[in-house]
Write a protein that holds these residues in place. Structure first.
Motif, PDB file in Angstrom:
ATOM      1  N   LEU A   1       0.839  -1.203   0.000  1.00 24.18           N
ATOM      2  CA  LEU A   1       0.000   0.000   0.000  1.00 24.18           C
ATOM      3  C   LEU A   1       0.872   1.251   0.000  1.00 24.18           C
ATOM      4  CD1 LEU A   1      -3.005   0.860   0.103  1.00 24.18           C
ATOM      5  CD2 LEU A   1      -2.670   1.255   2.543  1.00 24.18           C
ATOM      6  N   LYS A   2       0.699   2.079  -1.041  1.00 23.15           N
ATOM      7  CA  LYS A   2       1.503   3.290  -1.202  1.00 23.15           C
ATOM      8  C   LYS A   2       0.700   4.564  -0.979  1.00 23.15           C
ATOM      9  CE  LYS A   2       4.524   1.005  -4.567  1.00 23.15           C
ATOM     10  NZ  LYS A   2       5.017   0.998  -5.963  1.00 23.15           N
ATOM     11  N   GLU A   3      -0.623   4.521  -1.274  1.00 19.04           N
ATOM     12  CA  GLU A   3      -1.439   5.734  -1.166  1.00 19.04           C
ATOM     13  C   GLU A   3      -2.700   5.448  -0.364  1.00 19.04           C
ATOM     14  OE1 GLU A   3      -2.428   8.977  -4.351  1.00 19.04           O
ATOM     15  OE2 GLU A   3      -3.984   7.428  -4.509  1.00 19.04           O
ATOM     16  N   PHE A   4      -2.966   6.299   0.621  1.00 17.68           N
ATOM     17  CA  PHE A   4      -4.164   6.190   1.440  1.00 17.68           C
ATOM     18  C   PHE A   4      -4.798   7.572   1.515  1.00 17.68           C
ATOM     19  CE2 PHE A   4      -5.931   5.715   5.983  1.00 17.68           C
ATOM     20  CZ  PHE A   4      -7.162   5.279   5.492  1.00 17.68           C
ATOM     21  N   VAL A   5      -6.035   7.700   1.014  1.00 16.03           N
ATOM     22  CA  VAL A   5      -6.741   8.983   0.958  1.00 16.03           C
ATOM     23  C   VAL A   5      -8.060   8.850   1.695  1.00 16.03           C
ATOM     24  CG1 VAL A   5      -7.791  10.724  -0.541  1.00 16.03           C
ATOM     25  CG2 VAL A   5      -5.668   9.601  -1.244  1.00 16.03           C
ATOM     26  N   VAL A   6      -8.353   9.814   2.567  1.00 14.04           N
ATOM     27  CA  VAL A   6      -9.628   9.856   3.286  1.00 14.04           C
ATOM     28  C   VAL A   6     -10.306  11.175   2.955  1.00 14.04           C
ATOM     29  CG1 VAL A   6     -10.779   9.830   5.515  1.00 14.04           C
ATOM     30  CG2 VAL A   6      -8.748   8.411   5.152  1.00 14.04           C
TER      31      VAL A   6
ATOM     32  N   ARG B   1       2.139   8.152   0.594  1.00 20.40           N
ATOM     33  CA  ARG B   1       1.278   9.345   0.596  1.00 20.40           C
ATOM     34  C   ARG B   1       0.055   9.087   1.467  1.00 20.40           C
ATOM     35  NH1 ARG B   1      -3.041  11.594  -2.672  1.00 20.40           N
ATOM     36  NH2 ARG B   1      -2.883  13.883  -2.733  1.00 20.40           N
ATOM     37  N   LEU B   2      -0.150   9.978   2.427  1.00 21.99           N
ATOM     38  CA  LEU B   2      -1.334   9.944   3.291  1.00 21.99           C
ATOM     39  C   LEU B   2      -2.026  11.290   3.171  1.00 21.99           C
ATOM     40  CD1 LEU B   2      -3.155   8.867   5.561  1.00 21.99           C
ATOM     41  CD2 LEU B   2      -1.433   9.676   7.199  1.00 21.99           C
TER      42      LEU B   2
ATOM     43  N   ALA C   1       9.341   2.579   5.620  1.00 18.99           N
ATOM     44  CA  ALA C   1      10.786   2.815   5.492  1.00 18.99           C
ATOM     45  C   ALA C   1      11.073   4.127   4.783  1.00 18.99           C
ATOM     46  CB  ALA C   1      11.455   1.646   4.776  1.00 18.99           C
ATOM     47  N   ALA C   2      10.169   4.525   3.881  1.00 17.67           N
ATOM     48  CA  ALA C   2      10.349   5.773   3.118  1.00 17.67           C
ATOM     49  C   ALA C   2       9.589   6.901   3.810  1.00 17.67           C
ATOM     50  CB  ALA C   2       9.828   5.579   1.697  1.00 17.67           C
ATOM     51  N   PRO C   3       9.984   8.166   3.557  1.00 20.42           N
ATOM     52  CA  PRO C   3       9.265   9.307   4.135  1.00 20.42           C
ATOM     53  C   PRO C   3       7.808   9.330   3.635  1.00 20.42           C
ATOM     54  CG  PRO C   3      11.339   9.997   3.114  1.00 20.42           C
ATOM     55  CD  PRO C   3      11.136   8.576   2.743  1.00 20.42           C
ATOM     56  N   VAL C   4       6.891   9.593   4.533  1.00 18.50           N
ATOM     57  CA  VAL C   4       5.480   9.637   4.186  1.00 18.50           C
ATOM     58  C   VAL C   4       5.058  11.084   3.941  1.00 18.50           C
ATOM     59  CG1 VAL C   4       3.122   9.125   4.927  1.00 18.50           C
ATOM     60  CG2 VAL C   4       4.999   7.569   5.522  1.00 18.50           C
ATOM     61  N   GLN C   5       4.480  11.346   2.765  1.00 20.29           N
ATOM     62  CA  GLN C   5       3.978  12.690   2.442  1.00 20.29           C
ATOM     63  C   GLN C   5       2.597  12.841   3.076  1.00 20.29           C
ATOM     64  OE1 GLN C   5       3.050  13.294  -1.668  1.00 20.29           O
ATOM     65  NE2 GLN C   5       2.635  15.479  -1.431  1.00 20.29           N
TER      66      GLN C   5
END
Length: 511
Positions: free
Chosen positions: A428-433, A458-459, A503-507
């Motif tokens: 899971l790379k993108e989560f949008v609410v 990306r959150l 592990a990677a920075p979350v936007q």
């Protein structure tokens, strides 16, 4: 005298030149004139033939005709309908509006008489070539004339795309259009019909003989239709690739809904949409080439897992009755079993209370799922319920959740007692609410996703937004930027980003 004669001669020449200039448009070549006619409504385009001899043959060159009886209704008709509706919403006594019904229906019958007269003139013209015909008419005892026009369009004009929409007269629900015993036309085996939409019609006989037919849309088929008639569409129509059933019915004489069984191992159907139908349910036994399935307020179940190409699914279901305390308990497995190859899923489960419960035997039912939209989540539900789907889809890459705006009447429903989990999501790379309001359960869902998703990049959380659907199979979340106070940003960041496992920075996007 010479100057006076010269003046008259000059004025005459100017008048003649102006007359020629007034009809410059007729000097255009046919291709440009047809381009103009195609931008007009069909009634105006057909009337253009009476302008001059230059225009007379042009309407016969139109490749598409859109004929609507409603175009014959005068403005007074719409005022009467508006008056009826106003009385209906403000006056509870029915006899105040009852005298208006004959007046409104009289306008519709007059419109149909004018409409059939104009269509008769089409039948009297030399044979034309039409690729697309859209026909909308009222059911006022005109079946014979409309059937004659449809038959001529299919047999004589070579129509490839046909829409026939029959509408009952005002407040006369239940009336349907019927076709003759030979079906749509006299020579179905020779027809070029590729796309057919029928609304408010009984299923025509010999539909399976149209061997070029690849797309069929049926709307408002009456409940007296036997289940076998629907089943024959799947098994007997050889080249059919797209089938939509909208508000279609199938009941016994006692009013009990029937099951439609689909066992068609030779079917070419790739897209099936079942929307607001009154079947008990459609049971899919064999439909091997099915790629896209939409069940919208209609139950579709699977008997086997022989659907290897099913990759796109749209599931909409609303259950429960307002004010009743008898709560249903339905496991999500019931809707998603036998669909392991689905890659894109739109799911809208709603009702006055949450009726979806965790599975008694949790399993990865959706191992191939990549994109997921959970739309229209009611505020009265425990919004953490999409976690059920996250646990079923180990390969999920995109998750969008849309929460309905508040209407001020929601009461918190039963919460899901989640057990501790060792789940780790690695894709899971993108989560949008969209519709985020910062409630405790919303924060709980977001914290869970952030904690278990190791690849999250990306959150995004938006206070307002809606889903724009691109047909039945694709979507985009449309959001409106709203300002967040510094306190809101700080609190939200502290609540959520402190548990990041990626592990990677979350936007982080707040809107």
């Amino acid at each position: 005298m010479a100057r006076r004669s010269s003046g008259k001669s000059g004025a005459g020449r100017l008048l003649l030149r102006r007359r020629r200039d007034e009809d410059r448009i007729s000097a255009l070549p046919d291709d440009l004139l047809l381009l103009i006619l195609r931008r007009l409504d069909t009634r105006s385009a057909l009337g253009a033939g009476s302008l001059s001899r230059r225009w007379a043959h042009l309407p016969r060159e139109l490749a598409a005709l859109d004929l609507r009886a409603g175009d014959m209704l005068p403005p007074r008709y719409h005022r009467w309908v508006q008056l009826y509706n106003n009385i209906r919403t403000t006056v509870t006594v029915p006899h105040y509006r009852r005298p208006l019904l004959p007046i409104i229906r009289r306008y519709e019958r007059r419109a149909m008489r004018a409409f059939t007269s104009s269509t008769e003139s089409l039948l009297e013209e030399p044979r034309r070539r039409v690729e697309r015909l859209s026909l909308e008419f009222f059911i006022t005892g005109n079946a014979g004339r409309m059937n004659r026009l449809i038959a001529e369009a299919v047999d004589g004009w070579g129509v490839e795309d046909l829409e026939a929409m029959a509408k009952p007269t005002f407040r006369r629900e239940g009336d349907v259009h019927t076709f003759p015993s030979h079906g749509l036309c006299k020579e179905p085996r020779a027809s070029r019909l590729q796309s057919l939409k029928l609304a408010g019609c009984v299923l025509p006989p010999a539909l399976h003989e149209h061997s070029a037919l690849t797309m069929l849309i049926l709307q408002g088929v009456p409940e007296s239709t036997p289940a076998e008639a629907y089943e024959d569409i799947f098994t007997l129509c050889p080249q059919l690739q797209t089938l939509h059933l909208i508000s279609c019915g199938c009941r016994t004489n006692k009013g009990m809904p029937l099951i439609v069984e689909v066992d068609a191992p030779s079917s070419q159907i790739r897209e099936l949409v079942v929307q607001n139908c009154t079947f008990r349910h459609i049971l899919l036994k064999a439909l091997p080439r099915l790629q896209r399935l939409a069940s919208l307020q209609s139950r579709v179940s699977f008997e086997s897992s022989s659907f290897p190409h099913l990759s796109q699914r749209n599931l909409t279901m609303r259950l429960g009755v307002e004010g009743l305390n008898c709560h249903l308990k339905v496991e999500l497995d019931m809707f998603l079993e036998c669909t392991p190859d689905v890659r894109s899923l739109i799911i809208r489960l709603t009702g006055p209370y949450r009726w979806i419960v965790p599975s008694s035997s949790p399993s990865e039912f959706l191992p191939g799922l990549r994109r997921l939209l959970v739309a229209d989540v009611p505020l009265s539900w425990d919004v953490t319920w999409p976690r059920l789907l996250l646990e079923m889809a180990p390969s999920l890459e995109t998750l969008h959740v849309h929460i309905l705006p508040s209407n001020g009447k929601e009461e918190p429903g039963e919460e899901i007692p989640w057990s501790p989990t060792e789940l780790r999501q690695h894709h899971l790379k993108e989560f949008v609410v969209a519709g985020f309001q910062g409630t405790a359960r919303q924060i709980c869902l977001i914290k869970f996703v952030v904690e278990v998703c190791a690849a999250l990049c990306r959150l995004a959380m938006f206070k307002s937004g809606h889903v724009r659907y691109k047909g039945h199979w694709d979507w985009e979340v449309v959001t409106k930027e709203q300002s967040w106070s510094d306190d809101e940003k700080g609190t939200t960041h502290k609540q959520i980003m402190g548990v990041v496992s990626s592990a990677a920075p979350v936007q982080l996007v707040l809107g």
